[in-house]
Design an enzyme around this catalytic site. Structure first.
Site, PDB file in Angstrom:
ATOM      1  N   ASN A  27       0.851  -1.187   0.000  1.00  0.00           N
ATOM      2  CA  ASN A  27       0.000   0.000   0.000  1.00  0.00           C
ATOM      3  C   ASN A  27       0.887   1.237   0.000  1.00  0.00           C
ATOM      4  O   ASN A  27       1.375   1.676   1.040  1.00  0.00           O
ATOM      5  CB  ASN A  27      -0.919  -0.016   1.222  1.00  0.00           C
ATOM      6  CG  ASN A  27      -1.951  -1.113   1.151  1.00  0.00           C
ATOM      7  OD1 ASN A  27      -2.924  -1.019   0.415  1.00  0.00           O
ATOM      8  ND2 ASN A  27      -1.722  -2.189   1.908  1.00  0.00           N
ATOM      9  N   GLU A  28       1.130   1.748  -1.176  1.00  0.00           N
ATOM     10  CA  GLU A  28       2.040   2.875  -1.352  1.00  0.00           C
ATOM     11  C   GLU A  28       1.382   4.185  -0.899  1.00  0.00           C
ATOM     12  O   GLU A  28       0.168   4.231  -0.656  1.00  0.00           O
ATOM     13  CB  GLU A  28       2.449   2.985  -2.822  1.00  0.00           C
ATOM     14  CG  GLU A  28       3.192   1.765  -3.354  1.00  0.00           C
ATOM     15  CD  GLU A  28       4.635   1.672  -2.859  1.00  0.00           C
ATOM     16  OE1 GLU A  28       5.007   2.413  -1.926  1.00  0.00           O
ATOM     17  OE2 GLU A  28       5.388   0.857  -3.418  1.00  0.00           O
ATOM     18  N   PRO A  29       2.177   5.265  -0.755  1.00  0.00           N
ATOM     19  CA  PRO A  29       1.594   6.571  -0.418  1.00  0.00           C
ATOM     20  C   PRO A  29       0.423   6.915  -1.335  1.00  0.00           C
ATOM     21  O   PRO A  29       0.490   6.731  -2.551  1.00  0.00           O
ATOM     22  CB  PRO A  29       2.774   7.530  -0.616  1.00  0.00           C
ATOM     23  CG  PRO A  29       3.974   6.700  -0.310  1.00  0.00           C
ATOM     24  CD  PRO A  29       3.649   5.329  -0.829  1.00  0.00           C
TER      25      PRO A  29
END
Length: 660
Positions: free
Chosen positions: A183-185
């Site tokens: 879950n990236e920025p």
């Protein structure tokens, strides 16, 4: 295991850095700035065992109730120690996994299950193949599903987790972007299992596992933040200084989608489990005077004064009583009476670290110098984990030692062969092949070997694939030749070069074997042969590939064996950094100035390592070339000294003394 003892830096048994904060002051957890519970362990190994113990306890409790235990698992380097301990608990203490259902966080996409880089392969290799968990109770995202069906597949993965009543326990690592799972920025709190594009930093961090950035997939299937958030309990782990900055953001700053791990501040049962380097940016570790009273010793006084200088952008001798009082350091004034007394103490302390004589200045008063004056000519042994760390990290100091008539030896601990790119190897082969043809060497067998290697590299080797023994040997010879050229350039004799080729490294893959008895024996034999007055070794133990840490552990184990021998009573051990990180100014005990000419000389020595320029597959997450990052760090260290009001130098190489 609440309130773990907080140590300044990871220690190995009784060993310590020369500057060490006192262990006398109150070590109870002070979490004034932290928005989630966090336990700090002295080593990653101890932390991993604690996490494994928590998983084991959860499993046993569910067994007593006759229930299934649903555990969310992570991948990467962080949980390896946890999985090793779970395997030990299974084999030695009878921990059964028959009632365990697992769901892994993520998988690269697209990715074949049998690929060496797949998380399916990873989990089988590091855990599932060694325990009694039924195969139908294992769930890892499938990187082989088609794009047409991937949305439905992800929804089914989500539904399957819910069908077991959700996750009882989720273990996490944290990426340097703040990602949990993949879950990236920008990921939202209510996100569910889905396909996501990977951040460029995440891909660079993974490049070492794929033999280069170009081979890293651009997407992944990941559980969502919302999926993770539904777990009844969450444990997030982080090891090493490389994670320190993002750990601080997640723990001490407000939650935001730019740091997905910060969402965990809303969870009702979450704990961060950190080793000391990963916790090093937290206020209670870096600036403990801001969260409570401490016992002021030499280390903390220097650290506080330097921190205050940096915060106010003032040199040491210009700090005032008000500066100290307004920034939480009134205790220090009460102890010493005035800012002037503290400033002079710290100024002199830092001034005495600076020396142009890293081997000691002959016939000089050495009472305030970092090194002894005698013996005037010392035997110096420099350990280099890879064949270029010596010149990258202390090339200027190496030349000084040689020019000042010390007997300098360099020991290259590993061959560094996997860091030679295939294109670079082919270039060398083409030269040798052409040379042998034009000089009538009658080396028909050599031609056959060259052609076999070329065919393998150009036609048969798959991206990320393992080299043959012949290819690894050839790549090792390339690096050995470059190391010899660099040492010749700084004046070190060839007979003083020692290529140890420690066995732990020679696996042909990024994953190395554990340090073994043979590795330590080789190091012990070299130490006894040279009997050095000075030892220099790599202290950047958080390098992204782990080799520096293992190399140091080998040196430390060897030093424990020889520590009572007569020659060791007159041996100083210095730790350098430079390839991946640098010592903080308040930690430095020896600062060696490097002139503009010496810095240019150092650059030229680094450039002898041609295979490690832009084509090197393991440059890490820093896009700069090694010579660039080395120069910029050396200049930055000099600039820090200058800003504190000390002498202005072009560059400085820094060292910390280690006591066995």
């Amino acid at each position: 295991m609440e309130n773990q003892i907080l140590q300044f830096r990871e220690e190995l048994d009784e060993a310590k850095l020369y500057y060490q904060p006192s262990d006398e002051f109150d070590r109870t957890v002070k979490t004034r700035y932290e928005k989630m519970p966090a336990d700090i362990f002295s080593t990653a190994e101890k932390a991993a065992k604690w996490v494994a113990g928590e998983i084991a306890n959860e499993i046993k409790q569910k067994q007593k109730l006759g229930e299934m235990c649903v555990v969310g698992l992570a991948t990467g380097a962080t949980p390896l120690g946890v999985y090793s301990e779970l395997i030990r608990l299974h084999k030695e203490e009878g921990l059964s996994f028959l009632n365990v259902v697992t769901f892994n966080l993520d998988e690269y996409y697209p990715m074949l299950k049998l690929s060496a880089q797949s998380y399916n392969h990873y989990m089988n290799d590091v855990l599932f193949n060694h325990i009694d968990i039924p195969k139908n109770q294992i769930h890892v995202p499938n990187g082989e599903v088609s794009k047409v069906t991937i949305t439905g597949y992800c929804n089914e993965y989500e539904r399957l987790i819910d069908s077991f009543g959700g996750l009882d326990l989720q273990i996490l690592g944290i990426g340097r972007t703040g990602h949990i799972g993949f879950n990236e920025p920008g990921s939202q709190l209510d996100s569910i299992t889905r396909l996501i594009m990977l951040d460029s930093l995440t891909r660079r961090d993974a490049a070492k596992d794929f033999n280069g950035l170009n081979n890293v997939p651009k997407a992944a299937i990941t559980m969502g933040v919302g999926t993770i958030f539904k777990a009844k309990r969450v444990i997030l782990m982080a090891w090493g200084e490389g994670k320190a900055a993002i750990v601080k953001k997640a723990l001490e700053e407000s939650q935001c989608d730019a740091v997905p791990a910060s969402y965990l501040q809303r969870h009702t049962d979450v704990k961060f489990v950190l080793d000391v380097p990963a916790a090093s940016e937290l206020s209670r570790v870096k600036n403990p005077w801001l969260v409570g009273s401490i016992e002021w010793d030499r280390y903390w006084i220097r650290k506080a004064a330097v921190w205050l200088c940096n915060k106010l952008q003032k040199p040491i001798l210009k700090l005032t009583n008000r500066d100290y009082n307004d920034n939480g350091l009134s205790e220090l004034l009460a102890l010493y009476g005035s800012a002037y007394e503290v400033n002079i103490k710290v100024f002199n302390d830092l001034q005495h670290t600076i020396t142009g004589w890293p081997g000691g200045k002959p016939n000089a008063d050495d009472s305030h110098r970092p090194e002894r004056a005698e013996p005037a000519s010392k035997r110096v042994l420099v350990f280099s984990p890879h064949p270029d760390d010596d010149v990258i990290s202390m090339g200027g100091t190496l030349k000084r030692l040689v020019d000042q008539n010390h007997e300098v030896h360099v020991a290259y601990q590993t061959s560094g062969n996997i860091a030679v790119a295939d294109d670079e190897a082919v270039r060398y082969l083409s030269f040798v092949k052409s040379f042998s043809r034009t000089h009538d060497t009658n080396e028909g067998n050599l031609q056959c070997v060259i052609e076999d290697i070329q065919k393998f590299l150009l036609e048969n080797k798959k991206p990320g694939g393992m080299d043959t023994a012949e290819v690894r040997n050839m790549k090792a010879l390339i690096r050995r030749g470059e190391a010899k050229a660099a040492c010749r350039f700084v004046g070190i004799r060839s007979k003083n070069l020692h290529f140890l080729d420690l066995p732990f490294y020679e696996t042909g893959t990024v994953k190395k074997n554990p340090l073994g008895e043979e590795d330590v024996r080789i190091l012990v034999n070299l130490l006894r042969k040279i009997k050095p007055h000075q030892i220099f070794a790599a202290g950047d133990w958080s390098d992204p590939h782990g080799t520096h840490r293992v190399c140091w552990e080998g040196i430390y184990q060897a030093l424990k064996i020889v520590k009572d021998e007569e020659w060791m009573k007159d041996c100083y051990i210095w730790l350098y950094r430079g390839a991946w990180q640098e010592w903080d100014l308040d930690e430095i005990q020896m600062a060696v100035p490097v002139s503009p000419e010496e810095l240019q000389h150092k650059r030229n020595a680094i450039l002898r390592h041609q295979s490690q320029m832009e084509s090197a597959p393991f440059m890490g997450n820093d896009s700069r070339l090694f010579w660039q990052r080395s120069e910029e760090r050396n200049r930055a260290t000099a600039d820090l000294f200058n800003k504190l009001g000390l002498a202005e130098y072009e560059a400085i190489e820094a060292f910390v003394r280690f006591i066995v």
